[in-house]
Scaffold this motif. Structure first.
Motif, mmCIF file in Angstrom:
data_model
loop_
_atom_site.group_PDB
_atom_site.id
_atom_site.type_symbol
_atom_site.label_atom_id
_atom_site.label_comp_id
_atom_site.label_asym_id
_atom_site.label_seq_id
_atom_site.Cartn_x
_atom_site.Cartn_y
_atom_site.Cartn_z
ATOM 1 N N TYR A 17 0.847 -1.207 0.000
ATOM 2 C CA TYR A 17 0.000 0.000 0.000
ATOM 3 C C TYR A 17 0.876 1.247 0.000
ATOM 4 C CZ TYR A 17 -3.445 3.448 1.470
ATOM 5 O OH TYR A 17 -4.255 4.552 1.547
ATOM 6 N N GLN A 18 0.517 2.176 -0.860
ATOM 7 C CA GLN A 18 1.256 3.434 -0.898
ATOM 8 C C GLN A 18 0.313 4.574 -1.297
ATOM 9 O OE1 GLN A 18 4.241 4.458 -4.034
ATOM 10 N NE2 GLN A 18 5.678 4.587 -2.312
ATOM 11 N N ARG A 19 0.285 5.586 -0.463
ATOM 12 C CA ARG A 19 -0.483 6.798 -0.783
ATOM 13 C C ARG A 19 0.445 7.791 -1.469
ATOM 14 N NH1 ARG A 19 -1.806 9.745 3.517
ATOM 15 N NH2 ARG A 19 -0.377 8.648 4.910
ATOM 16 N N ARG A 20 -0.052 8.463 -2.482
ATOM 17 C CA ARG A 20 0.736 9.476 -3.188
ATOM 18 C C ARG A 20 0.383 10.847 -2.616
ATOM 19 N NH1 ARG A 20 3.493 7.284 -7.201
ATOM 20 N NH2 ARG A 20 2.822 5.275 -8.048
ATOM 21 N N ILE A 21 1.351 11.456 -1.941
ATOM 22 C CA ILE A 21 1.091 12.731 -1.287
ATOM 23 C C ILE A 21 2.017 13.848 -1.756
ATOM 24 C CG2 ILE A 21 0.243 11.569 0.787
ATOM 25 C CD1 ILE A 21 2.898 12.293 2.138
ATOM 26 N N VAL A 22 3.021 13.508 -2.566
ATOM 27 C CA VAL A 22 3.992 14.520 -2.977
ATOM 28 C C VAL A 22 3.323 15.667 -3.729
ATOM 29 C CG1 VAL A 22 5.939 14.950 -4.516
ATOM 30 C CG2 VAL A 22 5.978 12.989 -2.971
ATOM 31 N N ASP A 23 2.346 15.338 -4.586
ATOM 32 C CA ASP A 23 1.675 16.378 -5.369
ATOM 33 C C ASP A 23 0.851 17.318 -4.502
ATOM 34 O OD1 ASP A 23 2.775 15.294 -7.632
ATOM 35 O OD2 ASP A 23 1.008 14.081 -8.133
ATOM 36 N N GLN A 24 0.502 16.875 -3.288
ATOM 37 C CA GLN A 24 -0.300 17.702 -2.391
ATOM 38 C C GLN A 24 0.568 18.473 -1.385
ATOM 39 O OE1 GLN A 24 -3.111 15.040 -0.512
ATOM 40 N NE2 GLN A 24 -3.312 13.823 -2.390
ATOM 41 N N LEU A 25 1.869 18.261 -1.468
ATOM 42 C CA LEU A 25 2.768 18.852 -0.482
ATOM 43 C C LEU A 25 2.865 20.367 -0.652
ATOM 44 C CD1 LEU A 25 4.760 17.975 1.785
ATOM 45 C CD2 LEU A 25 6.552 18.024 0.057
ATOM 46 N N CYS A 308 7.300 9.404 5.624
ATOM 47 C CA CYS A 308 5.873 9.365 5.940
ATOM 48 C C CYS A 308 5.432 7.972 5.504
ATOM 49 C CB CYS A 308 5.129 10.464 5.187
ATOM 50 S SG CYS A 308 3.439 10.691 5.731
ATOM 51 N N ALA A 309 5.261 7.085 6.471
ATOM 52 C CA ALA A 309 5.103 5.656 6.187
ATOM 53 C C ALA A 309 4.001 5.382 5.172
ATOM 54 C CB ALA A 309 4.811 4.901 7.480
ATOM 55 N N ASN A 310 4.296 4.467 4.266
ATOM 56 C CA ASN A 310 3.360 4.020 3.228
ATOM 57 C C ASN A 310 2.964 5.138 2.272
ATOM 58 O OD1 ASN A 310 3.091 1.266 4.304
ATOM 59 N ND2 ASN A 310 2.008 2.267 5.985
ATOM 60 N N THR A 311 3.897 6.078 2.056
ATOM 61 C CA THR A 311 3.682 7.143 1.074
ATOM 62 C C THR A 311 4.913 7.232 0.170
ATOM 63 O OG1 THR A 311 4.673 8.980 2.315
ATOM 64 C CG2 THR A 311 2.371 8.423 2.821
ATOM 65 N N ASP A 312 4.911 8.249 -0.702
ATOM 66 C CA ASP A 312 6.019 8.440 -1.636
ATOM 67 C C ASP A 312 6.923 9.594 -1.227
ATOM 68 O OD1 ASP A 312 4.111 10.364 -2.046
ATOM 69 O OD2 ASP A 312 4.061 10.185 -4.232
ATOM 70 N N LEU A 313 6.959 9.933 0.062
ATOM 71 C CA LEU A 313 7.722 11.094 0.536
ATOM 72 C C LEU A 313 8.809 10.681 1.520
ATOM 73 C CD1 LEU A 313 8.030 14.207 0.568
ATOM 74 C CD2 LEU A 313 6.410 14.239 2.472
ATOM 75 N N VAL A 314 10.031 11.164 1.268
ATOM 76 C CA VAL A 314 11.174 10.935 2.150
ATOM 77 C C VAL A 314 11.870 12.265 2.382
ATOM 78 C CG1 VAL A 314 13.443 9.828 2.339
ATOM 79 C CG2 VAL A 314 11.532 8.567 1.370
ATOM 80 N N VAL A 323 17.239 20.556 5.012
ATOM 81 C CA VAL A 323 16.358 19.378 4.960
ATOM 82 C C VAL A 323 15.856 19.286 3.526
ATOM 83 C CG1 VAL A 323 14.210 18.342 5.753
ATOM 84 C CG2 VAL A 323 15.655 19.581 7.360
ATOM 85 N N ARG A 324 16.066 18.146 2.882
ATOM 86 C CA ARG A 324 15.667 17.976 1.491
ATOM 87 C C ARG A 324 14.577 16.913 1.401
ATOM 88 N NH1 ARG A 324 20.849 19.066 -2.457
ATOM 89 N NH2 ARG A 324 21.587 20.911 -1.353
ATOM 90 N N LEU A 325 13.591 17.186 0.558
ATOM 91 C CA LEU A 325 12.470 16.277 0.349
ATOM 92 C C LEU A 325 12.644 15.555 -0.972
ATOM 93 C CD1 LEU A 325 9.549 18.602 1.497
ATOM 94 C CD2 LEU A 325 10.887 17.015 2.876
ATOM 95 N N TRP A 326 12.307 14.240 -0.958
ATOM 96 C CA TRP A 326 12.516 13.391 -2.138
ATOM 97 C C TRP A 326 11.241 12.613 -2.425
ATOM 98 C CZ3 TRP A 326 17.562 13.886 -3.989
ATOM 99 C CH2 TRP A 326 18.494 14.430 -3.070
#
Length: 326
Positions: A17-25, A308-314, A323-326
């Motif tokens: 399971y993975q939620r896509r949240i990067v586009d909402q960041l 952010c567990a089970n998402t596409d953000l690190v 602090v860099r977001l990936w």
């Protein structure tokens, strides 16, 4: 819907399971101001006298946070008011510095000069565990600040702590090259995991009884506790300093070589590696003798990652102050 929730839970357990949240960041603008609450100690006020070494937030009550530092302080915070929780912090401080040994009048020697290196909050949010140079793991009640128990066992400084999500099962790692498992429900030691050939620097766990660790031996390892087996991953050219699960089968690690790597437990090699992830393109100027651009080696040293567990953000942090977001 109940059926949808069960489906999601099953996917989470399998690591699919993975939620896509990067586009909402929404990233704050560089000019926006933020308040620094864990500021250094100054005469007449302040909280931590020396460098902070760890921060933990409660999954249950997201208004609570806890920080530890090299001076041995454990401080509780209210994130809504952005203020220190004096009732908790005061109680902890009183215990640390006024506790009397059963057979004498001196303070515990490890309490007097202990450096804290790790902190973690339990799944129910009621307990916070700390560890450091004293080689002990100390457990505190987050509601009252009361001391619950100390757990001895490690033969070196405790460098990392993590709880299995939703439980009171604690995992600790240490300079003694081991990972230990503790049950805070039973207040008991369970077992020790051996495999690293140098100090273990970080450890993480999600919902399954499966642990990821990284160490100075330049390896990452996944420990399948019920099966009593481990998987080893090689790729870093220097000590690994930090690691986090993305989901049950994928994790990310950061190293002193400046690389940030994404791993799958089904592949021995990294799925993707970003070399020099935090190295800046410019520095103080050219070297006088060679004419080449100089870099401070510690700037690219990745010392922290978060997911952010089970998402596409690190997120990653390093000596360059970013602090860099990936």
């Amino acid at each position: 819907q109940p059926a949808e929730a069960l489906k999601v839970d099953a996917l989470v357990q399998r690591g699919h399971y993975q939620r896509r949240i990067v586009d909402q960041l929404q990233v704050p603008a560089p000019t926006s101001s933020s308040r620094l609450i864990a500021r250094p100690f100054k005469a007449g006020g302040g909280f931590h006298r020396t460098s902070l070494t760890g921060v933990a937030l409660s999954d249950v009550d997201q208004t609570k946070a806890f920080t530890v530092s090299k001076d041995g302080a454990l401080v509780g915070w209210d994130l809504e008011s952005m203020r220190r929780v004096n009732s908790f912090t005061g109680r902890v401080t009183d215990h640390m510095y006024n506790r009397i040994t059963p057979g004498g009048s001196d303070l515990h020697p490890y309490k007097r000069h202990s450096c804290l290196l790790a902190v973690a909050v339990s799944g129910d949010g009621n307990l916070v565990a700390t560890g450091g140079s004293s080689r002990l793991i100390s457990v505190w009640d987050t509601r009252s600040g009361d001391h619950v128990q100390d757990f001895p066992g490690h033969k070196g400084p405790v460098t990392g702590l993590t709880f299995q999500s939703g439980t009171n099962q604690l995992f600790s790692c240490s300079d003694d090259r081991s990972i230990k498992i503790w049950s805070l429900d039973d207040r008991a030691y369970i077992e020790t995991l051996f495999g690293h050939t140098a100090q273990v620097t970080a450890v993480d766990c999600l919902r399954k009884e499966r642990v990821v660790s990284v160490g100075s031996d330049r390896t990452c390892r996944i420990w399948k506790v019920p099966e009593e087996s481990q998987l080893m991953f090689k790729g870093h050219t220097a000590s690994g300093d930090t690691c986090k699960f993305v989901n049950q089968t994928t994790f990310v690690s950061g190293s002193q070589d400046g690389s940030l790597s994404l791993w799958s437990m089904f592949k021995k090699k990294a799925v993707h590696t970003v070399r020099n992830a935090h190295r800046r393109e410019a520095s103080a100027g050219p070297d006088a003798s060679t004419g080449t651009t100089c870099f401070t080696s510690s700037r690219g040293w990745i010392g922290a990652v978060a997911t952010c567990a089970n998402t596409d953000l690190v997120a990653s942090g390093a000596g360059d102050g970013c602090v860099r977001l990936w």
